[in-house]
Each structure stands twice: as C-alpha cells, then as structure tokens.
Design an enzyme around this catalytic site. Structure first.
Site, PDB file in Angstrom:
ATOM      1  N   LEU A   1      36.431  49.615  47.350  1.00 39.10           N
ATOM      2  CA  LEU A   1      36.278  50.701  47.477  1.00 39.10           C
ATOM      3  C   LEU A   1      36.365  50.884  45.425  1.00 39.10           C
ATOM      4  O   LEU A   1      35.455  51.533  45.359  1.00 39.10           O
ATOM      5  CB  LEU A   1      37.897  51.085  47.370  1.00 39.10           C
ATOM      6  CG  LEU A   1      37.961  52.883  47.231  1.00 39.10           C
ATOM      7  CD1 LEU A   1      37.433  53.881  47.678  1.00 39.10           C
ATOM      8  CD2 LEU A   1      39.590  53.116  47.316  1.00 39.10           C
TER       9      LEU A   1
ATOM     10  N   THR B   1      45.481  43.055  51.418  1.00 36.15           N
ATOM     11  CA  THR B   1      45.254  43.065  52.495  1.00 36.15           C
ATOM     12  C   THR B   1      44.801  42.271  53.905  1.00 36.15           C
ATOM     13  O   THR B   1      44.067  43.264  55.012  1.00 36.15           O
ATOM     14  CB  THR B   1      43.638  43.838  52.421  1.00 36.15           C
ATOM     15  OG1 THR B   1      42.574  43.148  52.213  1.00 36.15           O
ATOM     16  CG2 THR B   1      43.981  45.791  51.978  1.00 36.15           C
TER      17      THR B   1
ATOM     18  N   TYR C   1      53.022  44.569  56.629  1.00 35.00           N
ATOM     19  CA  TYR C   1      51.254  44.994  55.494  1.00 35.00           C
ATOM     20  C   TYR C   1      51.989  46.551  55.722  1.00 35.00           C
ATOM     21  O   TYR C   1      51.681  46.851  54.730  1.00 35.00           O
ATOM     22  CB  TYR C   1      50.569  44.838  56.446  1.00 35.00           C
ATOM     23  CG  TYR C   1      49.286  45.674  55.885  1.00 35.00           C
ATOM     24  CD1 TYR C   1      48.451  45.500  54.316  1.00 35.00           C
ATOM     25  CD2 TYR C   1      48.402  47.029  56.473  1.00 35.00           C
ATOM     26  CE1 TYR C   1      47.610  46.247  54.275  1.00 35.00           C
ATOM     27  CE2 TYR C   1      47.411  47.187  56.041  1.00 35.00           C
ATOM     28  CZ  TYR C   1      47.043  47.362  54.731  1.00 35.00           C
ATOM     29  OH  TYR C   1      46.086  48.255  54.055  1.00 35.00           O
TER      30      TYR C   1
END
Length: 285
Positions: free
Chosen positions: A12, A62, A125
């Site tokens: 991103l 992530t 997560y």
C-alpha cells in the site's frame, strides 16, 4: 498539508507514492529505517518537527502464521505503534488514517460485515489489529480506520504474484474454495485514501470498510489470475482448508460491506476482476 506515510515500502505504501505523485500536498514516506513507529518518543518528535497534518499508517505485522509464535512483535507493530501514532496525532491536532483488516471478524457469517458488526478475531494477527483500532479510537485524535482484505499489487509478495508464478510453472494446483471474501487492489485503496486527503474529509471520524466490489473464493481468484495471465495449461482444483493445515485459523467468510465509505466520501469502487486486469497488465509490462 503535510502527510506522513508509514510502512512506505509495503504494497500500500508503494501505491501511495504513485497515487500521490501529482498532489500539491507534501508527502513524507517513511519505513522503519527512517522512523521507528514502535518508539513513542521518535513518533512524537517526527510529527512535531515536520508539522504533520495527516498520518497514514500503512505499517503492519501481516505474517499471520508467524504471529501465532511471536505475539509480542505482532502486538508491538499492530497495537503499540498505532497507539504511538494516535497519541502524537491527538497532541498535534493531526488526523490519523489507519489501515486495519477483515481478520477482526470471526468469519462465521454469511452476509457482508458492516462496520458495526460484532468483532471476534480468531488469532493473534486479528487480535493485535483490533487492539490497534481501539487504541486509535480511544486516543482522542481524529481517526479514520479503514478495514481491508486480500490485498495484492505489483509490489512485494502476494497471492496474485504467487499464483501467476505457480500457474505458469506447475501442471496442477490445489486452492481452497471454502474461504470467501473480496480481493483488494492496493492501487484502488491508495486512490481512495488520497481522495479523502485531497478533498479535505479527514474530519469524518469512524471505521470504514474498503475492498473491491464482488465476492469470490481463493479458488475463484486463482482461476481468474491464471486465465488473465494466459496460464490456462495449469489445472486448478478446489480443496478444503483442512488440506492445508496452518497455525493461524483463517476466517471462512470475510466479505466487507462498503456502503458507508462510498456514501461518506463519494467514491466509486471497481469490481475485483477489472482491477485484477489492471494489475496483470502492469505486471506484464
């Protein structure tokens, strides 16, 4: 305005560089080498010295399976760092745009999740990302939390690039069909974020959902990646998640409802197949 981007070397972050290139605003791109967001003091001084107006936090831990064995690191990046950014924003009257995830949900639904739906993360997560959301909301800063899912792009490692590679080299492949969601082209999400900033709508505090339009399984996504890439010789077979045991449990259904973000910010969202075509075209070039 001065906009700070964290996690600038990720998928991103790289798309934010491209989408903001023609902006008249001043964008500062940082990754861990330039700014350690897990240090409250470092964040505070950076925001103050650069007179930052908006922080876009693209940084995240992530590695979903690794997080199960290293909760401390995941929490440091997904929770503590977000708290640091939010507190600095609150102190200096800056806005925070923070990227979160579909993993905050349990995945046992069958209708798209709204922003108000009950959260029930299945693993480390999701838990640490939800803790980061709460830290932002409780900080007193102006915050926009954008939950997204199944992110892919021309940059870094992602499902699209992996499937292109595998379907071009392997005669057959198994991909799970019992996990359903929506792919998100990082360029589209970046464009939406730049629009929010450029149109000066960072005061519209709240949680929002953004993915591309449409619904598919990972199997459907893989088949379409192979088709658009011209890798039709590879036979892709649907299989159950149990055939690929992993440390972290994945949500079986994580389709997000995008009604709120479209209505609030006046954006249109492309269908995932159209956006995939753009990504593959760029990868081919």
């Amino acid at each position: 305005m001065t906009i700070l981007i964290t996690g600038a070397n990720g998928q991103l972050g790289n798309e934010m560089r491209i989408k903001s290139a023609s902006s008249s605003d001043h964008y500062i791109f940082t990754d861990v080498a330039e700014l350690d967001i897990t240090s409250a003091a470092a964040v505070e001084s950076f925001v103050a010295e650069n007179e930052v107006d908006v922080v876009v936090n693209c940084a995240a831990y992530t590695a979903v399976d690794n997080a199960e064995d290293d909760e401390a690191t995941a929490d440091k990046i997904n929770h503590t760092a977000v708290a640091n950014l939010a507190q600095a924003c609150a102190k200096h009257n800056a806005a925070l745009i923070h990227i979160s995830t579909d993993y905050v949900f349990g995945g046992d639904g069958c209708v798209p999740y709204s922003e108000e739906a009950q959260t029930a993360p299945l693993g480390v997560y999701g838990r640490t990302k939800l803790a980061g959301e709460r830290a932002a909301a409780e900080s007193g800063c102006r915050y926009i939390i954008i939950r997204t899912a199944w992110l892919y792009s021309e940059f870094g490692r992602n499902f699209c690039k992996t499937m292109r590679s595998l379907t071009s080299t392997k005669p057959a492949l198994k991909v799970v069909f019992d996990q359903v969601g929506t792919p998100t082209y990082a360029a589209d999400l970046a464009e939406a974020i730049v629009h929010i900033i450029t149109s000066r709508q960072t005061d519209k505090v709240g949680i929002y959902h953004y993915t591309n339009e449409g619904v598919c399984s990972w199997y459907d996504f893989a088949v379409e990646i192979a088709r658009q890439s011209g890798n039709t010789a590879c036979h892709i077979e649907p299989c159950h998640s149990e055939e690929f045991p992993a440390k972290a449990v994945r949500p079986h259904y994580s389709v997000l409802d995008k009604t709120k973000i479209k209505a609030t910010f006046g954006i249109t969202i492309p269908h995932w197949q159209l956006s995939l075509a753009k990504c593959i075209k760029n990868l081919n070039e």
